[in-house]
Scaffold this active site. Sequence first.
Site, PDB file in Angstrom:
ATOM      1  N   GLU A 148      29.430 -10.492  40.150  1.00 52.65           N
ATOM      2  CA  GLU A 148      29.513  -9.138  39.597  1.00 52.65           C
ATOM      3  C   GLU A 148      28.597  -8.152  40.323  1.00 52.65           C
ATOM      4  O   GLU A 148      27.652  -7.600  39.750  1.00 52.65           O
ATOM      5  CB  GLU A 148      29.193  -9.155  38.098  1.00 52.65           C
ATOM      6  CG  GLU A 148      30.249  -9.827  37.261  1.00 52.65           C
ATOM      7  CD  GLU A 148      29.953  -9.742  35.768  1.00 52.65           C
ATOM      8  OE1 GLU A 148      28.810  -9.394  35.397  1.00 52.65           O
ATOM      9  OE2 GLU A 148      30.866 -10.006  34.972  1.00 52.65           O
ATOM     10  N   GLU A 304      36.579 -14.451  34.763  1.00 51.70           N
ATOM     11  CA  GLU A 304      36.000 -14.627  33.433  1.00 51.70           C
ATOM     12  C   GLU A 304      36.861 -13.834  32.457  1.00 51.70           C
ATOM     13  O   GLU A 304      37.173 -12.671  32.723  1.00 51.70           O
ATOM     14  CB  GLU A 304      34.554 -14.098  33.352  1.00 51.70           C
ATOM     15  CG  GLU A 304      33.569 -14.790  34.265  1.00 51.70           C
ATOM     16  CD  GLU A 304      32.164 -14.197  34.159  1.00 51.70           C
ATOM     17  OE1 GLU A 304      31.897 -13.467  33.182  1.00 51.70           O
ATOM     18  OE2 GLU A 304      31.348 -14.464  35.058  1.00 51.70           O
TER      19      GLU A 304
END
Length: 668
Positions: A148, A304
Site C-alpha cells: 500500500e 485484500e
Amino acid sequence: MNNFSHVQMGVDYYPEHWDRSLWVEDAQKMKEVGVKVIRVGEFAWSRFEPKEGLFDFKWLDDAIALFHDQGIQVVIGTPTHTPPRWLTEKCPDILPIQANGQPNHAGVRGHRCFNSESMDSYGSRIVAQLTQHYKDHPAVIGWQTDNEFSLTYCHCESCNARFREWLQNKYSSLEQVNQEWGTVVWSGEYNSWSQVTTPIGGSPFQNPSYQLDYYRFQSHSANIFQQRQIDIIRHNCPQHFITHNFHSYPQKLDLYPLGENLDVAAFDYYPNTSPNKTTTGPYSGALSLDITRGIKRRNFWIMEQLSGPPGCWMPMWRTPYPGFIRAYIWQAISRGADTVVQFRWRSANIGAEQFWHGLIDHSNIPGRRFEEFTKVCAEVNALSSTLAGTVLRNDIAILHSHDQLVALDIQPQSEGLDYYENIKCWHRTVTKLGLGVDVLNWMEHLSDYKIIIAPSLYLMDPAVATNLASFAEAGGTIIFTHRTGVKNMNNVCLMEPLPGLLSACAGVEVEEYDPIGNDPHHMVTADDISYSCSQWCDILKPTTAETLAWYADDFYAGKSAVTVNSHGRGKVYYLGTHVDESYMKVLIEELVEAHDLMIFPELPEGVQVSVRVRDSQSFLFILNLSREFQRIPLDSSYESVLYPGIKHPNTLTLEPYGVEILNMHNNH
C-alpha cells in the site's frame, strides 16, 4: 510468465502469527473450501532476517510446503514496508523525518524513507535473498512489492538532496525554477541550489508551484524505490508476475507511473458496512475498482478484501450484513477482478490489527461469514473456466488526473469543490444507468471511446488539449466542467480567457466566475426545467456554442450556464457549474441515445450491472448491493450462468445482497 487471468479466490495468511500446529489444519481447510492462492510475507522482515545478515526462510519453506501439498499457490510480498528494529537502530536514516523535524518511529509500519541509502542497500538485499530462494519453488507464482504505497512526506537530508537533483533534471537552471514557480512573490527567489529544500515546517501557504513539484517528486521517489525491487525480481524470477496492492483515493500518490512496470495492478478493497453508507458506498467502491482497472487498462487482482468488521485506528465498523461479503466479491469480479484475496483467513489475536476481522473469529470456530465465503468459493470455482479471459469493453470513460487532485487540494477553489468527490458524482450517475465506464489517466489515448467525461481539467497540458480536440473532431462527445484550463502544468495561472486551450473546441469563453460554494443556486433549461447547482458558476459567453441552460439567480441570471458546441464530427459540452445529479442523468441519457448504447434506465437504487465479454460471449452481472429486495426489469428472457437451468423471463427479483449472472448470448 504465469497465467493469472483465471478467476479464483484467495486469502491473506500470516504463518508467523500462528503456532505451527494450526498451519496443517488451515491448509487442509483452505483446500476444502476452494481457496486457490495465498499471499504471505509482506510484514515479516524481522523473521526473514532476525539479525543482520542472518537469513531464515525455513519457517516459510515449511508453511509453503503444506499449502503446496494442498494445491494452493503463493504470492510473496516483499517486506520493505516494515524494516526491523535492529536495522532502524543501526541505520536511523531509514526513518522518515516529518516537516517539524521529528523522525517517524519504528513499531507501526511504512517507517522507511524511499530515498534512504541504507534502506536502498538493506531493502535490495532482502528482496534479492527472497527472490533467489524462491525463484524455482513450484508453489510461488508472483510477488507483491512492499505494501500500500503512499507518500512519506519525508524531509531528511537525503530527500532534500534528491529533490534538488529531481529539479535540476526537470529545469535547465535555478533561474528557470525561479521563473516557472514565480518565486519573486514574497521575495522567495533562490540564489543558490542549497537554498532549495523540501517544505520544512509544513505550512500550507507556500508557493503552489513548489508544493506541486514536491508532491510529484515524492511520487517519483516511490516509483524509483519500487523499480529497484522490480529489477531484482525480474532478474531472479522472470517467470513470476509482479503486482502491487494499491489503496483508495483520494491520496496524493500518483498511481499511474507505479503501475506502468507491473504485470497486473491490485487493490485493497474494504467496502463500508455501515447502513448509512448503503446509498453511496457501493458506488464509491465501483469507482475504486474502475480506477484500479484503469491503471493497466486491463483486469486486476484484489489483494485484500473485507471479511469482517474492520477496527484498528478507529472504532469497529458494523459487521457485514448476510450476503454482503459474497455480493462485494462478485462486484469486484464483475468490474474486472480475476482474483479476489480475502483479508484475512483468521482474525489476529496479537498486534494492532486484532479487531480488523478475518473470515474466522478469535474463537477459531468458523461461523456465518466463513460459511458465506465457502459458498462464494464454490461459485467462483464452478465459473472459473467460463469467465476466464473475459474483460470489460466500455464506450464511456472518465478522465482522472493525479495532478488535478493535488493542485486543487493545494489551493481549494470554493467551499464544497472537491475534485475526487465530483468524479464520484459523474461515475455514480453513469453507474446508476447501468452503463459501463472506464476511469483513465487523463493522458491516455481515447480512440476506443464514444463519450469522454473530463471533470475540472484545472491544469492543462497542450498535448492533452490537442488529444481531446482530435477526439471530438473524429466524432466523439466530450463533457468539460468548471475550473478547466485555469493553469499550466507548473501550477501557474494562464493569462487567457478560460477554458484556455480548450476554448476553441468548446466554443465558449468564461466572462467571469463566482465561487458560490454551498450557496443555493439554480439553472433553467430550454424546456423550462429548473435544476440546482453548487460550488462554482462560470459565467459563459458562447462563441460558436449553443446554450442549453441559463443561470436563474444572482446578477448573472439569464447568462449561459451549460453549452454544447459542434467540433468536427463530434460534440463538446461545457458545464460552467457543478450540476445536480438529476441533470447529469438527463444529459447522459441524451448522449447514450445519440450513440446508441445499451442502458438500464430503470435500475433500482443500489443495483449495479456490469458486462464481461470474451469473443462473442457476454456475461451480464446484476448485483443488489442494498438491504432491500429489488426487482430489475430485463429486455428479454435470459438464462442464468450462476444458477444453471434457471431462466428469468423479462424480470429479475434479487434478495438483499443478491447476485445473478446472465448469459447475454443465450437469450430468447
